[in-house]
Design a protein around this motif. Sequence first.
Motif, PDB file in Angstrom:
ATOM      1  N   GLY A 255       0.790  -1.228   0.000  1.00 26.72           N
ATOM      2  CA  GLY A 255       0.000   0.000   0.000  1.00 26.72           C
ATOM      3  C   GLY A 255       0.817   1.271   0.000  1.00 26.72           C
ATOM      4  O   GLY A 255       0.255   2.370   0.102  1.00 26.72           O
ATOM      5  N   ALA A 256       2.142   1.161  -0.124  1.00 24.78           N
ATOM      6  CA  ALA A 256       3.001   2.356  -0.128  1.00 24.78           C
ATOM      7  C   ALA A 256       2.725   3.192  -1.374  1.00 24.78           C
ATOM      8  O   ALA A 256       2.229   2.683  -2.387  1.00 24.78           O
ATOM      9  N   PRO A 257       3.043   4.504  -1.323  1.00 26.03           N
ATOM     10  CA  PRO A 257       2.883   5.341  -2.530  1.00 26.03           C
ATOM     11  C   PRO A 257       3.632   4.739  -3.713  1.00 26.03           C
ATOM     12  O   PRO A 257       4.764   4.285  -3.573  1.00 26.03           O
ATOM     13  N   ASP A 258       2.970   4.743  -4.858  1.00 22.09           N
ATOM     14  CA  ASP A 258       3.515   4.150  -6.090  1.00 22.09           C
ATOM     15  C   ASP A 258       3.745   2.646  -5.941  1.00 22.09           C
ATOM     16  O   ASP A 258       4.536   2.054  -6.683  1.00 22.09           O
ATOM     17  N   GLY A 259       3.072   2.015  -4.979  1.00 16.97           N
ATOM     18  CA  GLY A 259       3.176   0.573  -4.804  1.00 16.97           C
ATOM     19  C   GLY A 259       2.221  -0.164  -5.727  1.00 16.97           C
ATOM     20  O   GLY A 259       1.540   0.438  -6.570  1.00 16.97           O
ATOM     21  N   LEU A 260       2.158  -1.482  -5.568  1.00 17.09           N
ATOM     22  CA  LEU A 260       1.327  -2.302  -6.449  1.00 17.09           C
ATOM     23  C   LEU A 260      -0.158  -1.976  -6.325  1.00 17.09           C
ATOM     24  O   LEU A 260      -0.923  -2.174  -7.270  1.00 17.09           O
ATOM     25  N   ALA A 261      -0.568  -1.467  -5.158  1.00 17.12           N
ATOM     26  CA  ALA A 261      -1.990  -1.184  -4.944  1.00 17.12           C
ATOM     27  C   ALA A 261      -2.502  -0.074  -5.843  1.00 17.12           C
ATOM     28  O   ALA A 261      -3.717   0.052  -6.059  1.00 17.12           O
ATOM     29  N   ASP A 262      -1.594   0.739  -6.391  1.00 16.70           N
ATOM     30  CA  ASP A 262      -2.018   1.867  -7.232  1.00 16.70           C
ATOM     31  C   ASP A 262      -2.494   1.427  -8.612  1.00 16.70           C
ATOM     32  O   ASP A 262      -3.207   2.172  -9.289  1.00 16.70           O
ATOM     33  N   GLY A 263      -2.079   0.245  -9.066  1.00 20.14           N
ATOM     34  CA  GLY A 263      -2.441  -0.207 -10.411  1.00 20.14           C
ATOM     35  C   GLY A 263      -3.510  -1.290 -10.382  1.00 20.14           C
ATOM     36  O   GLY A 263      -3.995  -1.688  -9.321  1.00 20.14           O
ATOM     37  N   PRO A 264      -3.911  -1.787 -11.556  1.00 22.19           N
ATOM     38  CA  PRO A 264      -4.872  -2.892 -11.617  1.00 22.19           C
ATOM     39  C   PRO A 264      -4.334  -4.087 -10.834  1.00 22.19           C
ATOM     40  O   PRO A 264      -3.181  -4.489 -11.011  1.00 22.19           O
ATOM     41  N   LEU A 265      -5.171  -4.650  -9.978  1.00 20.18           N
ATOM     42  CA  LEU A 265      -4.680  -5.625  -9.009  1.00 20.18           C
ATOM     43  C   LEU A 265      -5.645  -6.793  -8.841  1.00 20.18           C
ATOM     44  O   LEU A 265      -6.866  -6.610  -8.819  1.00 20.18           O
ATOM     45  N   VAL A 266      -5.067  -7.980  -8.714  1.00 26.79           N
ATOM     46  CA  VAL A 266      -5.826  -9.177  -8.345  1.00 26.79           C
ATOM     47  C   VAL A 266      -5.233  -9.709  -7.049  1.00 26.79           C
ATOM     48  O   VAL A 266      -4.032  -9.979  -6.978  1.00 26.79           O
ATOM     49  N   VAL A 267      -6.061  -9.838  -6.029  1.00 25.56           N
ATOM     50  CA  VAL A 267      -5.628 -10.347  -4.724  1.00 25.56           C
ATOM     51  C   VAL A 267      -6.104 -11.788  -4.598  1.00 25.56           C
ATOM     52  O   VAL A 267      -7.305 -12.057  -4.693  1.00 25.56           O
ATOM     53  N   VAL A 268      -5.151 -12.708  -4.390  1.00 24.30           N
ATOM     54  CA  VAL A 268      -5.493 -14.134  -4.305  1.00 24.30           C
ATOM     55  C   VAL A 268      -5.431 -14.575  -2.847  1.00 24.30           C
ATOM     56  O   VAL A 268      -4.405 -14.414  -2.177  1.00 24.30           O
TER      57      VAL A 268
END
Length: 317
Positions: A255-268
């Motif tokens: 969840g950090a700035p410019d982290g993976l959460a900022d883009g299209p994401l699939v959580v498994v």
Amino acid sequence: MAGNSQRRGAIAKGRKKGAQVGTGGNRRKGLEGKGPTPKAKDRPYHKAHKAAQAAEQRNKGPRKRAAGDAEWIIGRNSVVEALREDVPVNGVYVAEGAERDGRLREAFLLASEKGISLLEVTKVELDRMTGFNGHQGLAARIPAYEYAHADDLIDRAAEVGEKALIVALDQVTDPRNLGAIVRSAAAFGAHGVVIPERRAAGMTAAAWKTSAGAAARIPVAQTVNLTRQLKAYQDAGCMVVGLDMDGDITLPELGAPDGLADGPLVVVVGAEGGGLSRLVQETCDQIVSIPMVNSVESLNAGVAASVVLYAVAEARR
């Protein structure tokens, strides 16, 4: 004996020299041309034909399929709870002569308020319909759940102009966990939930109840092969992250700035106890762990999904 043998031989030889049966024109027909070769898109087994069908289906709108036969909720407490939680009941059945207690009267009142048909049948008929004789004289029928198509979840995000957020479950078998995850996914802005078709919980009455009505607001999709579907999401530009205690990164890093959460994401989310399966884990772009203060047992699937989805929602806010 010898003479008879020669005579039989002579007859057989005579038949061999006899007139042959005609072909009826079949030989000539076999030499005729069969016309031009059909175009690739007109050949049922050609990939071009399948691609054309898929494109046609997309133009028709979201693809859905039913989960199978309708399901029965049996017992007075269960029926009342389902009606309270807005489970999509399409009929309430009461056995003739059933004792009219408070729960039965509440079921009648809720059914009437929601416009649900109330039918009285014999106890024998209710036994037959539900396949169970311990229904306490009350049962509710819910329709088969209509699953979305897993590919359509990406389109759903695009339609509202948002970066995709999809939750995929890897062999989660407890329908209450599924319902809890569907509820959290709806609360934190996910665009859908994907579950495997086999060896996993489906959208049963228990899952509906636990979702507290969220299952009517967010699509749940089934996929035959979860690993293949995750790869399809990667091809569509999504990062796929799996939840595991031994992660490559921790949740704050996600969840950090410019982290993976900022883009299209699939959580498994992995199965209860077993976690992510080997193939699914190998397919993930990143494995994420949730840091905890004390060394305790891992969080169950529903709680872990809620924590991660909240962190993603906060990072995107």
